[in-house]
Scaffold this motif. Structure first.
Motif, PDB file in Angstrom:
ATOM      1  N   HIS A   1      -1.262   3.500   1.062  1.00 35.60           N
ATOM      2  CA  HIS A   1      -1.579   4.804   0.480  1.00 35.60           C
ATOM      3  C   HIS A   1      -2.839   4.715  -0.366  1.00 35.60           C
ATOM      4  O   HIS A   1      -3.330   3.635  -0.682  1.00 35.60           O
ATOM      5  CB  HIS A   1      -0.432   5.279  -0.435  1.00 35.60           C
ATOM      6  CG  HIS A   1       0.758   5.796   0.300  1.00 35.60           C
ATOM      7  ND1 HIS A   1       1.123   7.114   0.321  1.00 35.60           N
ATOM      8  CD2 HIS A   1       1.672   5.138   1.058  1.00 35.60           C
ATOM      9  CE1 HIS A   1       2.218   7.265   1.057  1.00 35.60           C
ATOM     10  NE2 HIS A   1       2.574   6.077   1.515  1.00 35.60           N
ATOM     11  N   ALA A   2      -3.364   5.890  -0.735  1.00 36.73           N
ATOM     12  CA  ALA A   2      -4.387   5.994  -1.774  1.00 36.73           C
ATOM     13  C   ALA A   2      -3.919   7.073  -2.734  1.00 36.73           C
ATOM     14  O   ALA A   2      -3.191   7.992  -2.347  1.00 36.73           O
ATOM     15  CB  ALA A   2      -5.740   6.335  -1.170  1.00 36.73           C
TER      16      ALA A   2
ATOM     17  N   HIS B   1       1.839   9.375   4.995  1.00 40.71           N
ATOM     18  CA  HIS B   1       1.606  10.786   5.304  1.00 40.71           C
ATOM     19  C   HIS B   1       1.276  11.001   6.785  1.00 40.71           C
ATOM     20  O   HIS B   1       1.425  10.095   7.609  1.00 40.71           O
ATOM     21  CB  HIS B   1       0.527  11.378   4.385  1.00 40.71           C
ATOM     22  CG  HIS B   1       0.759  11.051   2.943  1.00 40.71           C
ATOM     23  ND1 HIS B   1       1.788  11.586   2.216  1.00 40.71           N
ATOM     24  CD2 HIS B   1       0.113  10.182   2.098  1.00 40.71           C
ATOM     25  CE1 HIS B   1       1.765  11.089   0.983  1.00 40.71           C
ATOM     26  NE2 HIS B   1       0.771  10.225   0.889  1.00 40.71           N
TER      27      HIS B   1
ATOM     28  N   GLU C   1      -5.980  11.887   2.822  1.00 34.97           N
ATOM     29  CA  GLU C   1      -5.433  10.548   2.587  1.00 34.97           C
ATOM     30  C   GLU C   1      -4.803   9.977   3.858  1.00 34.97           C
ATOM     31  O   GLU C   1      -4.929   8.775   4.136  1.00 34.97           O
ATOM     32  CB  GLU C   1      -4.392  10.596   1.462  1.00 34.97           C
ATOM     33  CG  GLU C   1      -3.892   9.215   1.083  1.00 34.97           C
ATOM     34  CD  GLU C   1      -2.558   9.238   0.358  1.00 34.97           C
ATOM     35  OE1 GLU C   1      -2.251  10.234  -0.318  1.00 34.97           O
ATOM     36  OE2 GLU C   1      -1.815   8.243   0.483  1.00 34.97           O
TER      37      GLU C   1
HETATM   38 ZN   LIG Z   1       0.050   8.783  -0.502  1.00 26.27          ZN
END
Ligand SMILES: [Zn+2]
Length: 240
Positions: free
Chosen positions: A125-126, A35, A70
Motif C-alpha cells: 500500500h501507499a 485496493h 493508489e
Molecule cells: Zn491503501
C-alpha cells in the motif's frame, strides 16, 4: 523393460523424497496489491465470529501531484516484485494482476493467502494524509488478539521488522517504524504471517513524485524482495 522401469523408479525415489520433504520445496509468498479500480462499500466482520463490521475497501488514496490512484501504484510495485521473488526461488501468488473492477475486500484477500499456505502474506500500500507534510515508510502488523492472531503474531512482527528495514533502505524515505493494528480485517482473518507496507505518502508531493517513477517503483520492489528473503532466511542478493 519392466525391470528396468522398476530400477529407474527406485533410482528416482531419493530425489522424489527430497522434493516432497524439504529444502527443495519453494516457499509461497502471497503478494497483495491493495485496493482496485473501485471501492467496495459492502461490510464484512473484522475477525472470525466478530459482530463488528467494517467496509470492505474505502478505495485508497491518490497522488497529490501525479494524480495516480493508489491501486495502480500498488500493482506496479507488485508486478516488479513478482519476478524478483521468482528468480530467488519463491513461488508467488498474486491476489490481483489488474486494476479493473470492484475491490474484493479483505476476507477474500486473506483467504487467498490462507489457502496458499503462504510463508508471508505481503500487502502493498501507499498512505494518504490530510497533512501534506506527513511522509515516510511504515509497516503494519497484526496486534496480538487471542484466537485471531496469536498463531501468526510473532512471525508477522519479525517479517515487519525485516521488510521495514529493507524498504526504508531502498527508498530512502523517513523511517516511520512499525505499527500493530487490531482493526485490520485482512490481518484478523489471516492464518499465515501477514504484514502491510505503507511505502510512502502519496499526499506528500515529494514522495508522490518519486513513487510515480519507474526507478522508485523498482526500488520499492527490491526493498520488499530483500525484506521478504531476509524473513525467509534466504540470501537477499538475488533481489538485485
Ligand atoms: Zn491503501
Amino acid at each position: 523393460m519392466r525391470a528396468a522401469g522398476a530400477l529407474l523408479a527406485l533410482a528416482l525415489l531419493p530425489a522424489l523424497a527430497a522434493f516432497t520433504h524439504g529444502p527443495v520445496a519453494a516457499p509461497v509468498v502471497v503478494v497483495d496489491p491493495g485496493h482496485d479500480q473501485y471501492a467496495n462499500l459492502a461490510t464484512e466482520p473484522i475477525g472470525p465470529g466478530s459482530s463488528l463490521r467494517k467496509i470492505k475497501d474505502g478505495g485508497g488514496t491518490r497522488g497529490a501531484v501525479s494524480g495516480l490512484p493508489e491501486a495502480v501504484l500498488n500493482l506496479r510495485v507488485a508486478l516488479r516484485l513478482r519476478p524478483l521473488l521468482e528468480r530467488a526461488g519463491v513461488r508467488v501468488v498474486m491476489t490481483r494482476t489488474q486494476t479493473r473492477g470492484r475491490s474484493m475486500g479483505n476476507i477474500a484477500r486473506a483467504t487467498i493467502a490462507n489457502r496458499a499456505h503462504a510463508a508471508l502474506f505481503l500487502r502493498i500500500h501507499a498512505d494518504g494524509s490530510v497533512d501534506p507534510a506527513q511522509r515516510g515508510t511504515h509497516t503494519l502488523y497484526p496486534a496480538l488478539h487471542r484466537g485471531w492472531t496469536d498463531d501468526v503474531y510473532a512471525a508477522s512482527l519479525r517479517a515487519a521488522r525485516d521488510v521495514q528495514q529493507e524498504e526504508v533502505r531502498a527508498l530512502g524515505f523517513p523511517d516511520d517504524g512499525l505499527q500493530p493494528r487490531a482493526d485490520y480485517t485482512g490481518f484478523n482473518w489471516a492464518t499465515v504471517p501477514a504484514i502491510l507496507v505503507e511505502m510512502g505518502f502519496m499526499t506528500n508531493p515529494t514522495e508522490d513524485r518519486l513513487l510515480a517513477t519507474p526507478a522508485y517503483e523498482q526500488r520499492a520492489a527490491v526493498g520488499l524482495c530483500r525484506g521478504t528473503l531476509r524473513f525467509l532466511g534466504r540470501s537477499v542478493r538475488a533481489c538485485g
